[in-house]
Structure formats: C-alpha cells, structure tokens
Design a protein around this motif. Sequence first.
Motif, PDB file in Angstrom:
ATOM      1  N   THR A 217      55.211  49.124  42.086  1.00  0.00           N
ATOM      2  CA  THR A 217      54.539  50.034  43.028  1.00  0.00           C
ATOM      3  C   THR A 217      55.414  51.241  43.339  1.00  0.00           C
ATOM      4  O   THR A 217      55.562  51.634  44.493  1.00  0.00           O
ATOM      5  CB  THR A 217      54.181  49.293  44.327  1.00  0.00           C
ATOM      6  OG1 THR A 217      55.361  48.673  44.856  1.00  0.00           O
ATOM      7  CG2 THR A 217      53.123  48.240  44.080  1.00  0.00           C
TER       8      THR A 217
ATOM      9  N   THR B  36      51.466  54.692  42.474  1.00  0.00           N
ATOM     10  CA  THR B  36      50.236  53.893  42.467  1.00  0.00           C
ATOM     11  C   THR B  36      49.018  54.791  42.640  1.00  0.00           C
ATOM     12  O   THR B  36      49.093  55.903  43.185  1.00  0.00           O
ATOM     13  CB  THR B  36      50.257  52.858  43.605  1.00  0.00           C
ATOM     14  OG1 THR B  36      50.327  53.545  44.856  1.00  0.00           O
ATOM     15  CG2 THR B  36      51.431  51.916  43.458  1.00  0.00           C
TER      16      THR B  36
ATOM     17  N   GLY C  37      54.457  54.775  45.869  1.00  0.00           N
ATOM     18  CA  GLY C  37      54.093  53.474  46.412  1.00  0.00           C
ATOM     19  C   GLY C  37      55.136  52.935  47.375  1.00  0.00           C
ATOM     20  O   GLY C  37      56.135  53.585  47.695  1.00  0.00           O
TER      21      GLY C  37
END
Length: 383
Positions: free
Chosen positions: A81, A84, A253
């Motif tokens: 992440t 993202t 992310g």
Amino acid sequence: MRGWFDAFRNDGGPTLYSYSNRTPVTGDVQLITIFVIFCTIYTAFIIIFPGIRKQKLTTFLTVTLSMFVGTTIQVAQYGSTWHTASTTVVSSYSAFSKQRMTAEIGGFIGLMHINITYRVLPGYDELNDVEFNERFWWRSPNEMSTSFKEALYRGAPFPILSVAEYFSLHQEGFSWGSKYREAGYYASIMLWTSLASWFMMNLLLMVVPRYGAYSMVFTGLCMLLTDLTYWSLLPCDPLVAHVDGSILIFNFGWNYWLVLAAGIGCLFTGMIITAIDLIFPHQFSTILEVDYDTPYDRHVIIEESFDTRNTRRRLPKIEDAFGDRIIRQLSSKLVAEKEDRQGVINQGYVSQEPSEFQHEITNESNKSNWSYPFPPTPRRTIN
C-alpha cells in the motif's frame, strides 16, 4: 454411492474432489506473520511491566517506540500500500464477452510488486462470489512482463489484465513499470538501512543510552529519506489507468504515511533524549540496561565516585608546600655530609681505653635483639 461418510450431506453422497476449491485471499501471510511476532514481544513486555519499580515512564516509551518503528519497517518492506487506487467498474469478465458485471477493482503497489484485486459487488449480478487477488512481481527487469503473459495464459479477468498492462510495457509512453520498480528498489535499500540502524539503536540503548539516542536520530533520518527517495523517483506523469470507462488515480497509501509518522516520531524522540542527556548528564535510563540495579550500574558508580570526591575535599591538605620540600631535601643532604665528616673506624686498631668503657659497650650490645661483634656506632666501618 452411500457409505459411512454420507452423514449431514445435502445429496447424501460422498465428497467429490474432482475440482480445486479455490478461496479468495483475505490477508497477506507475510504481514500477518510480522504482526504476530512483534505483538507477541510487546504483549510479553506489557505483562511484566507492572513489576517494574523504577524508570517506568522512560522504559514504557522506549519499548513502545522501538516496537512501533521495527514493525513499521518490516510492514513497509513487504506491504502493498505505498501507492493505491480503487474504483467501481462495469465491464465484462473476459475479453469480447457481452455479459457485463459491476465490480470493484483496485491496484495496490508495493516496493517490489503490485496487487490487483477484482471483486464482483453483491446484489449487482448473480455471480456475486467472484473475487480475485493477483500479485505481479517486478524484482527483475523482465519479471513483470513474464507475469503478465502467465496471467493471460491462466485466463485472468479482463479488468485485471487491463491494469497490469500499464506496468508490463516498457516502451513509448508506457514506462510506469520501470519507474515504480526503480522507486521501490532504492526505497527498499533505505528501509534495510533503517532496519540495521534500528538493531544498533536497541543494542546501544542497553549499553550506552546516549549513543542509543544518537542512533535513534539516525534511524528516523533513514526512514524520512526512504519516503523522500520514493516520492522523488515516482513517474513525473502520474499514472491514470482507464478500465472500461472508469479511472484509477493512484495516491500515497498508508504504508507511505506510516513510515513518515514513525520516522518523525523516532527523530524527535532521539533529539529530546539527546538534549536531556546534554543538559542533565547520565539522567536518562531504562531497566533494559545491561548492568541496571547492580554494583556495576553506571548510576551507582557515578554516585560512589561523587561521594569519594566529596570525602577528599573534606580531608585537610597533608601535602607540604614547595619550600618545605626543598628544605627537607637540603637537610637530608646536610645530614649525609655530617656523617661523612665523622670519619671511619679502623677495626684493626686495639683500643687502650679503660675496661669500664669496654664493659659499657658490652652491656649495650647485650641489650639489643641482635648480637654484633663490634659496638654499635653511627659511623661507617670498614672490615
């Protein structure tokens, strides 16, 4: 067929294993393992924490920060992440198919891979149990292209292939795959450097807390440089993926923000500990020190040395002045010269003195603990 194993069956028949019962991925095994390891260590510390009598606040903050930083480094190293994006798409499951399904598609970019998820939303279609999670690696220059070809051969859903195609081509405008691979490569190097510095920080906090604070500052700088390196090496033209009319716009992310938060916390905590140690030397301490609460504890040694210095200050000065030492040396030289002037006794000469003098000498020699053949005299004698 009916037999012993047909109880509680809907059709009453035995279990058929002629197909692979694949289930969707609900969690990353590597991340779960990391969380379990660090949570176990921290839970053990929380259990023994009520028994700590001294330095409770500093010990709790130091251990909590160390576990948080270590977990962050490992999670960011293997997480997916960093960049993202997710959106809802209405598309066909396979290419050139007229059947269209409403599903949620997402791209989760890590340092060395990308996870592309595809899940049909419940209530929009009869096939509401379709859920995919495909991982494409780019640890080597050609690995992404190879993984993309394997996904084509397996028959992965068309939306997944559409997103993966943006990272598999390395020509003309499709250079996002190489840019993300470069950013992840150098960010991974900085994370491994942060991990080595984190190990050194824990070691020095147990041996020399002052140097442990310096290493904590260095660890925070390495983590901040990780985020800076990843941000600076991202593609200049942001990736905007188009999938059947829907758009995937990638943003940072929680892995990126977690590393940033851990780096700032580690940097400021190390600077605060360093400032406290410079203003109040040897005051920062935790129970994690090797010689804590033993005769070799640095606090005990410092206090004993301080008491010794105070005792020496209270004692009177017994050291003579410079002039007294000169007079003492001169007087010793004068005594030696005086002894030299007294002469030498010739033992070969027989004295004609009266017997009373010889009797007195004999009595004096008998009074001593040692018997000498000649009478005691302060003058030098020659045999």
